[in-house]
Design a protein around this motif. Structure first.
Motif, PDB file in Angstrom:
ATOM      1  N   ALA A  44       5.496   6.587  -5.104  1.00 39.33           N
ATOM      2  CA  ALA A  44       5.846   6.842  -6.508  1.00 39.33           C
ATOM      3  C   ALA A  44       5.001   7.981  -7.066  1.00 39.33           C
ATOM      4  N   TYR A  45       3.731   7.978  -6.696  1.00 41.11           N
ATOM      5  CA  TYR A  45       2.783   8.986  -7.178  1.00 41.11           C
ATOM      6  C   TYR A  45       3.170  10.377  -6.666  1.00 41.11           C
ATOM      7  N   LEU A  46       3.498  10.439  -5.383  1.00 41.51           N
ATOM      8  CA  LEU A  46       3.818  11.744  -4.796  1.00 41.51           C
ATOM      9  C   LEU A  46       5.170  12.267  -5.282  1.00 41.51           C
ATOM     10  N   ASP A  74       6.217  12.057  -8.256  1.00 44.47           N
ATOM     11  CA  ASP A  74       6.121  12.278  -9.701  1.00 44.47           C
ATOM     12  C   ASP A  74       6.828  13.556 -10.188  1.00 44.47           C
ATOM     13  N   LYS A  81       3.960  24.910 -20.348  1.00 43.81           N
ATOM     14  CA  LYS A  81       3.058  23.833 -19.923  1.00 43.81           C
ATOM     15  C   LYS A  81       3.051  23.823 -18.409  1.00 43.81           C
ATOM     16  N   PRO A 139       2.938   2.471  -4.265  1.00 48.81           N
ATOM     17  CA  PRO A 139       2.321   3.343  -5.279  1.00 48.81           C
ATOM     18  C   PRO A 139       2.133   4.789  -4.817  1.00 48.81           C
ATOM     19  N   PRO A 140       1.664   5.022  -3.577  1.00 52.01           N
ATOM     20  CA  PRO A 140       1.531   6.426  -3.162  1.00 52.01           C
ATOM     21  C   PRO A 140       2.851   7.187  -3.172  1.00 52.01           C
ATOM     22  N   LEU A 193       0.807  -1.218   0.000  1.00 49.91           N
ATOM     23  CA  LEU A 193       0.000   0.000   0.000  1.00 49.91           C
ATOM     24  C   LEU A 193       0.841   1.270   0.000  1.00 49.91           C
ATOM     25  N   ARG A 241      10.354  13.134 -11.349  1.00 46.48           N
ATOM     26  CA  ARG A 241      10.541  12.487 -12.641  1.00 46.48           C
ATOM     27  C   ARG A 241      10.440  13.521 -13.769  1.00 46.48           C
ATOM     28  N   LYS A 242       9.573  14.519 -13.569  1.00 39.26           N
ATOM     29  CA  LYS A 242       9.333  15.489 -14.639  1.00 39.26           C
ATOM     30  C   LYS A 242      10.354  16.621 -14.619  1.00 39.26           C
ATOM     31  N   ALA A 270       1.564  21.953 -15.616  1.00 43.15           N
ATOM     32  CA  ALA A 270       0.888  20.682 -15.337  1.00 43.15           C
ATOM     33  C   ALA A 270       0.029  20.287 -16.531  1.00 43.15           C
ATOM     34  N   TRP A 271      -1.291  20.499 -16.467  1.00 38.60           N
ATOM     35  CA  TRP A 271      -2.152  20.011 -17.552  1.00 38.60           C
ATOM     36  C   TRP A 271      -2.454  21.079 -18.597  1.00 38.60           C
TER      37      TRP A 271
END
Lengths: 629, 180
Positions: free
Chosen positions: B37-39, B41, B78, B34-35, B31, B44-45, B80-81
């Motif tokens: 890795a997600y946080l 993120d 850019k 994944p959180p 559990l 990575r960018k 974020a989205w």
């Protein structure tokens, strides 16, 4: 090391009394022994914890505004590491909550656990059920996609149908009379703070009451028998609970990875999307079909309220001490009758839809739109603008909505109408321009338009099918360079310059050596800023190529194609032979009612067409996969 | 209660307890990955090497010799989205020579801790922590660890273009953030 840890533990315990607290929590006696049927409550608590965890994580990237909601959910789903997994678990977690709630409730009913002294357990459980349904409803809207938008419309209009206070309730719930930013911020606050906060508080109360009265054993065995077979929560029941939780987690993760949480196209209030609620609300949706006009209130409010009241009143109506089913046949029949009715209504709703061709078509279009929106948002040349719109998706939609697609073919789509304009597959790309120069009157170009008239009267654009390939390439490069748009591969300036000289005749007053470099005559007919001439409407038959293929040029073309700068001169009607004109169909109408933003999207779409591989890949992935069977 | 066997000594119970412990740890790990890795993120960018495109600052004739002019720089970014044209930041532009036209362009962001640098015809200073700089951006006094940051620029057909960048603050090295 270990002894130090122990000492730390002892120190912590002496300050907090943690051990006693944990012992108290774990050492619960279960009369009649541990059982799998007692795992639903723990599984619910676990699933809720999972929803809280994934929900908090989603909030790290979610932005609750009508502009940003869809783009931020798209971002979570397609661009953030593990985002699709976390959103998937949260999405399917809501279904798991409902499923486990029903199982928990059925188990509670079978054991007669709503009876004295556990009436308040039962009532707090019903409150939790209502909260979970509220969480599902508010969460459904948050991505601001077609499905959430339209399904939630129905639900909030039902609120509005409540006699007397309906309108007030609805306005307060939506933050206004229609959907907008305030609806999203309100639903977000409810979904993220109010409902989960209340749910946690009531769950604490619910568990406390459960501990106070203990698990309700299976009805039947005597007290002595129950005491003899009694077990403990720790560790037997704990292990059973844990295993069930692991199963729940495994199922949710599998669903998230294999199926994935759906994301429809961005909400569009002008579309005719046929909404369906999530599967657990389908029975209510089905119920609406049976009550018309003033009777509608029966389906929307009356029956659901009666069902709710029945559940609330159950412990006070069924007061017998005997918890066995045979001692409470009427209540059992009513309870399971209700569940069966819900099941039947759900099945009917599903059956109706599966036979409804119009609905299936509508659904297929919805899937196509969703696929296209997501694909275009992810293209390097695409993206999402400051209005929160997927630029190319909007452009393509406008292209369809304004019937451009009837006359203009793009790949496998369109060009089916009576009249045909040029095929826009790869429009303004190098291959398109080259084919055009080789034969402007090919059926795929202007062969089916009135421009063709010129073919016969000597003023037509010549066919360049006999000039050397290298010169053709240079002309194409020059024409492409006029747009100022980025090409892949990039424009070669030297080649474009060569094309420029092939295009134009020598400028006035050029020296002989200078003049010798210019060979072309295209510029004699096509106006262009670089060789300024005074436009004369009378003798202008040919499109002005100033900024040819640029967004400004395309905007002008869309708004008024028969302006003298575009095809106004070229399609001058042949008054002597109206028959021929009719045969060649209509001219393109001017789309002068489009807003600036709409023109922006349309031209962005037209400019993208030159990247034909991208457009065709999306078409293959989305349009062709969701075509009519 | 006294009929219950001592929980600490029953082999079945200790097996069950170990099973619960093992499964809990396994689930906890499953559990938490994944959180995390997600946080993480944004890491990575970071530093994908994509540079900001050139921004036009106007005709070279708009600038008078040796006079610092503060210019807001816009560009597409850019965020974020969303991809949108925004004000990226601002810069002090100084025309150092008229023929040939030469410019010094200095980011207004103080290399110390990122306050906005103010200036007049003679010098620049940071109002937050009192760093002072010469007109060419050299550090004169104060806590700034380096000179003001020069921005890449060029003149095309009489128009001044600049590539806006941000740099790591509080560091003697001028490290661009988009390449870090």
């Amino acid at each position: 090391m270990l002894s130090r840890l122990k000492r730390l533990g002892t120190w912590f315990d002496s300050r907090t009394g943690a051990r006693k607290l944990i012992d108290g929590l774990l050492h619960e006696r279960i009369r009649g022994g541990a059982s799998v049927r007692y795992t639903f409550g723990s599984a619910l608590a676990f699933t809720f914890a999972l929803q809280a965890l994934t929900g908090v994580l989603l909030a790290f990237h979610f932005s609750p505004s009508t502009t940003d909601a869809w783009p931020s959910v798209y971002y979570i789903q397609h661009e953030v590491t593990m985002g699709s997994l976390i959103r998937g678990v949260h999405h399917f977690g809501s279904s798991a909550m409902i499923l486990l709630l029903v199982l928990h409730m059925v188990q509670t009913f079978l054991h007669g656990a709503y009876k004295a002294p556990r009436e308040v357990n039962w009532l707090s459980g019903l409150a939790l059920l209502a909260l979970v349904l509220g969480l599902s409803l508010t969460g459904y809207l948050l991505p601001w996609d077609q499905k959430g938008f339209w399904a939630t419309q129905v639900a909030t209009n039902i609120i509005g149908s409540v006699p007397g206070v309906g309108d007030t309730l609805q306005t307060v719930a939506l933050g206004g009379v229609e959907y907008g930013n305030l609806t999203l911020t309100r639903f977000f606050a409810l979904h993220v703070f109010v409902l989960p906060g209340t749910l946690i508080a009531i769950t604490g109360f619910h568990v406390m009451l459960m501990r106070r009265h203990g698990v309700t054993p299976k009805p039947g065995p005597s007290d002595e028998e129950l005491d003899r077979t009694a077990g403990w929560f720790w560790p037997t029941q704990a292990l059973m609970d844990l295993v069930v939780c692991i199963v729940v987690l495994a199922v949710l993760v599998s669903l998230a990875l294999l199926v994935g949480a759906p994301l429809d196209a961005p909400a569009d209030p002008s579309s005719n999307y046929e909404a369906r609620p999530e599967w657990y609300f389908l029975f209510l949706f089905q119920l609406l079909k049976y009550f018309e006009g003033p009777m509608m209130i029966v389906g929307t409010v009356l029956l659901p309220t009666l069902a709710g009241l029945f559940l609330v009143a159950l412990p006070f109506l069924d007061k017998g001490e005997d918890r066995r089913i045979r001692a409470r046949k009427v209540w059992t029949a009513l309870f399971f009758g209700g569940i069966a009715a819900i099941g039947v209504l759900t099945g009917l709703a599903w059956l109706d839809d599966s036979k409804d061709e119009a609905f299936l078509d509508n659904q297929r279009l919805g899937q196509r739109d969703a696929c296209e929106a997501i694909a275009y948002a992810g293209l390097p040349s695409g993206g999402i603008d400051a209005r929160g719109k997927v630029v190319l998706y909007e452009g393509q939609r406008l292209f369809r909505q304004n019937q451009c697609v009837d006359c203009h073919r793009i790949g496998a789509e369109g060009g089916q109408g009576e009249t045909r304009g040029p095929d826009l597959t790869g429009y303004l790309g190098r291959p398109w321009l080259k084919r055009f120069l080789k034969n402007p009157y090919d059926d795929a170009h202007y062969g089916q338009t009135k421009l063709r008239l010129r073919e016969d009267d000597g003023s037509e654009m010549p066919v360049f099918d006999d000039i050397p390939e290298s010169e053709l390439n240079a002309l194409v490069e020059y024409l492409a360079s006029l747009s100022g748009e980025a090409y892949v591969p990039p424009i070669e300036p030297a080649l474009a310059e060569q094309g420029r000289k092939l295009f134009h005749s020598p400028p006035k007053g050029a020296s002989e050596s200078e003049a010798a470099q210019y060979q072309g005559k295209c510029g004699d007919c096509h106006f262009m800023d670089e060789v300024p001439r005074t436009p004369n409407v009378e003798d202008t038959f040919y499109p002005d190529l100033t900024g040819f293929g640029s967004r400004t040029w395309l905007e002008g073309l869309i708004q008024d194609p028969l302006h003298w700068r575009y095809f106004g001169g070229a399609v001058l009607e042949d008054e002597n032979d109206p028959e021929k004109l009719n045969h060649l169909g209509d001219t393109m109408p001017g789309f002068d009612l489009l807003t600036d933003a709409q023109l922006e999207y349309l031209t962005a779409w037209l400019v993208e067409l030159k990247n034909n591989d991208n457009v065709m890949a999306v078409q293959k992935e989305c349009l062709l996969k969701h075509e009519e069977p | 209660m006294s009929e219950q066997p001592n929980p600490e000594t029953t082999p079945r119970r200790s097996f069950l307890k170990n099973a619960v412990g093992f499964l809990s740890v396994a689930m906890g790990l499953a559990l938490s990955i994944p959180p995390i890795a997600y946080l993480l993120d944004p890491l990575r960018k970071r530093g994908d090497g994509s540079k900001q495109a050139w921004s036009a600052l106007g005709s070279v004739d708009n600038f008078s010799l040796h006079t610092p002019t503060k210019i807001a720089i816009s560009g597409s970014r850019k965020d974020a989205w969303l991809t949108e044209t925004v004000t990226l930041g601002s810069a002090w532009v100084i025309k150092t020579s008229a023929a040939p036209t030469q410019f010094t362009i200095l980011s207004t962001i103080c290399p110390h801790l990122g306050c906005s640098i103010v200036g007049d015809d003679k010098a620049f200073r940071c109002p937050c922590h009192k760093s002072r700089f010469a007109l060419d951006g050299q550090r004169k006094a104060g806590p700034s660890p380096r000179a003001m940051d020069l921005l890449e620029h060029e003149v095309r057909d009489g128009v001044l273009f600049c590539r806006y960048q941000r740099f790591k603050t509080d560091s003697a090295e001028k490290t661009p953030l988009d390449e870090a």
